[in-house]
Write an enzyme that holds these catalytic residues in place. Structure first.
Site, short mmCIF file in Angstrom:
data_model
loop_
_atom_site.label_atom_id
_atom_site.label_comp_id
_atom_site.label_asym_id
_atom_site.label_seq_id
_atom_site.Cartn_x
_atom_site.Cartn_y
_atom_site.Cartn_z
N PRO A 92 34.39 43.57 36.97
CA PRO A 92 35.46 43.69 37.96
C PRO A 92 36.80 43.25 37.38
CG PRO A 92 34.10 41.75 38.42
CD PRO A 92 33.42 42.50 37.31
N THR A 93 37.81 44.11 37.53
CA THR A 93 39.18 43.77 37.13
C THR A 93 40.12 44.14 38.26
OG1 THR A 93 39.52 45.91 36.07
CG2 THR A 93 38.68 44.14 34.68
N GLN B 227 32.84 41.54 43.78
CA GLN B 227 33.24 40.27 43.18
C GLN B 227 34.20 39.53 44.09
OE1 GLN B 227 36.58 39.90 42.00
NE2 GLN B 227 36.38 37.87 41.09
N THR C 56 33.25 34.59 41.11
CA THR C 56 33.95 34.25 39.88
C THR C 56 34.60 32.88 40.01
OG1 THR C 56 34.37 36.56 39.35
CG2 THR C 56 35.77 34.93 38.28
N SER D 288 31.26 33.78 30.46
CA SER D 288 32.54 34.47 30.50
C SER D 288 33.69 33.49 30.35
CB SER D 288 32.68 35.21 31.84
OG SER D 288 33.99 35.72 32.02
N HIS E 243 36.78 34.77 31.35
CA HIS E 243 37.75 35.56 32.11
C HIS E 243 38.62 36.38 31.16
CE1 HIS E 243 39.03 35.67 36.46
NE2 HIS E 243 39.81 36.56 35.91
N VAL F 246 33.94 42.73 24.17
CA VAL F 246 33.04 43.85 23.83
C VAL F 246 33.87 45.12 23.64
CG1 VAL F 246 31.12 45.26 24.63
CG2 VAL F 246 31.13 42.79 25.06
#
Length: 389
Positions: free
Chosen positions: A82-83, A130, A158, A278, A280, A314
């Protein structure tokens, strides 16, 4: 397959095309990273330190890439991360959802997304919503239930965010809204990217900087800065809050942002079904090690009690395989697909997913593996002191 006008052969080429196509402020918002950018850089660089132990004979003619994530069958071990506020293309998250559905991979949708969860859910059946801890418990639960009604199969909470936003190279300006004043302010850099502008004009408008998924029934969606202010003004979540939301949701539940083994164990105690190692994307506390460095310690801490995902840095299918060799069940991608969308819309996202799929398959072939589930730490070589935990 060599790059053509409508096809790029690597994610690096997608980033190059995104840089040429996007207005400078929009592109810099994608690159991001906080302060000196140490974590953002290490997320990528750490993968280069991991090397292979390949085989050369008795290789498998066919390799199995399919797996499951949070109860959803997927064609490869990749999840769309999710962004928020995807102003790189007018179709935004809906284009990403269609591309992910075509590739049969699952998608995470940000609560700060530019498209409503209902529109995205109509295009993608394997959807996870998210959430940040914004507002009180009643409001947070109402947003989760809205996502469930729109078809979300799981929830992603998150927590890896400390509101750090300074950048040594300068943060890109982000307007609160596109009005006449801001249109004139940004006109010089936008006019230098006529193809990006034309794409928006053909869609009937300019980017909307609202956050529709933070609004409840009958509410006007806040703009990005209004939503960010709500977030900053909310009480910081506790482990008790994590356990409460997980229990209220009742289905697959991921906690995103883990880097420490002790936090991983606390997440298991809170009842989550998955965790994501993560940083972020390097947009949090700079000098945190790249996520792949923290992955082995987290995996060792929780074993097979929960699914362990990883995101950060990635850029190719080989990176996915390296993460899985170190214990990840599925790997999340973020900037890679955003660059693909910036370069060529929905087709660009499909392009990125095809590149990553091919890279996973090639790595499995070289390692002599019949399936992504056969990967172990014996397939890679780590330099001394690579891991952080």
């Amino acid at each position: 397959m060599a790059s053509t006008r409508d096809w790029f052969e690597t994610v690096e080429e997608a980033q190059h095309r995104a840089r040429k196509r996007l207005p400078r402020s929009v592109y810099l918002a994608l690159v991001a990273g906080t302060e000196k950018g140490l974590t953002a850089s290490d997320n990528v660089a750490a993968f280069d330190e991991i090397t292979w132990r390949p085989h050369v004979a008795d290789l498998h003619a066919k390799r199995e890439l399919a797996t499951t994530v949070m109860g959803q069958d997927v064609s490869m071990p990749v999840l769309i991360s999710p962004t928020g506020v995807q102003a790189v293309h007018p179709d935004g998250e809906v284009a990403v959802a269609r591309a992910a559905a075509a590739a049969d991979v699952a998608m995470g949708l940000s609560s700060f997304a530019s498209k409503p969860v209902e529109e995205v859910g109509a295009a993608q059946q394997k959807l996870f919503f998210q959430m940040y801890w914004v507002g009180d418990r009643e409001t947070i639960l109402a947003r989760a239930e809205r996502a469930r009604a729109a078809g979300a199969k799981g929830l992603i909470m998150t927590l890896d965010w400390s509101f750090a936003s300074r950048r040594d190279w300068g943060s890109p300006p982000i307007p609160e809204k596109i009005d006449v004043r801001n249109a004139l302010r940004f006109a010089p850099e936008v006019l230098r990217r006529p193809r990006w502008l034309a794409t928006y004009l053909r869609s009937g408008g300019v980017p909307e900087l609202s956050v529709p998924n933070l609004a409840l029934d009958g509410e006007q969606p806040p703009n990005f800065f209004g939503a960010y202010g709500q977030w900053m003004g909310s009480p910081l979540p506790t482990w008790e809050d994590v356990a409460w939301l997980r229990e209220q949701w009742g289905g697959p539940f991921m906690l995103k942002g883990i880097t420490r083994p002790d936090d991983a164990r606390r997440a298991v105690d809170a009842g989550v079904t998955a965790i994501s190692v993560s940083t972020h994307g390097g947009n949090n506390l700079d000098s945190t090690p790249g996520a792949i460095r923290s992955l082995p310690g987290v995996v060792d801490a929780v074993g097979d009690q929960v699914e362990v995902l990883m995101d950060g840095g990635v850029r190719r299918g080989a990176d996915v395989v390296k993460a899985m060799a170190l214990g990840a069940t599925v790997v999340m991608i973020g900037r890679a697909y955003l660059w693909g969308m910036a370069a060529n819309g929905e087709r660009g996202v499909q392009n990125v997913l095809a590149i990553i799929r091919q890279g996973i398959d090639e790595a499995l072939l070289g390692l002599g593996k019949a399936s992504v589930h056969d990967l172990t730490r014996e397939d890679v070589v780590l330099p001394p002191h690579f891991t952080r935990s």
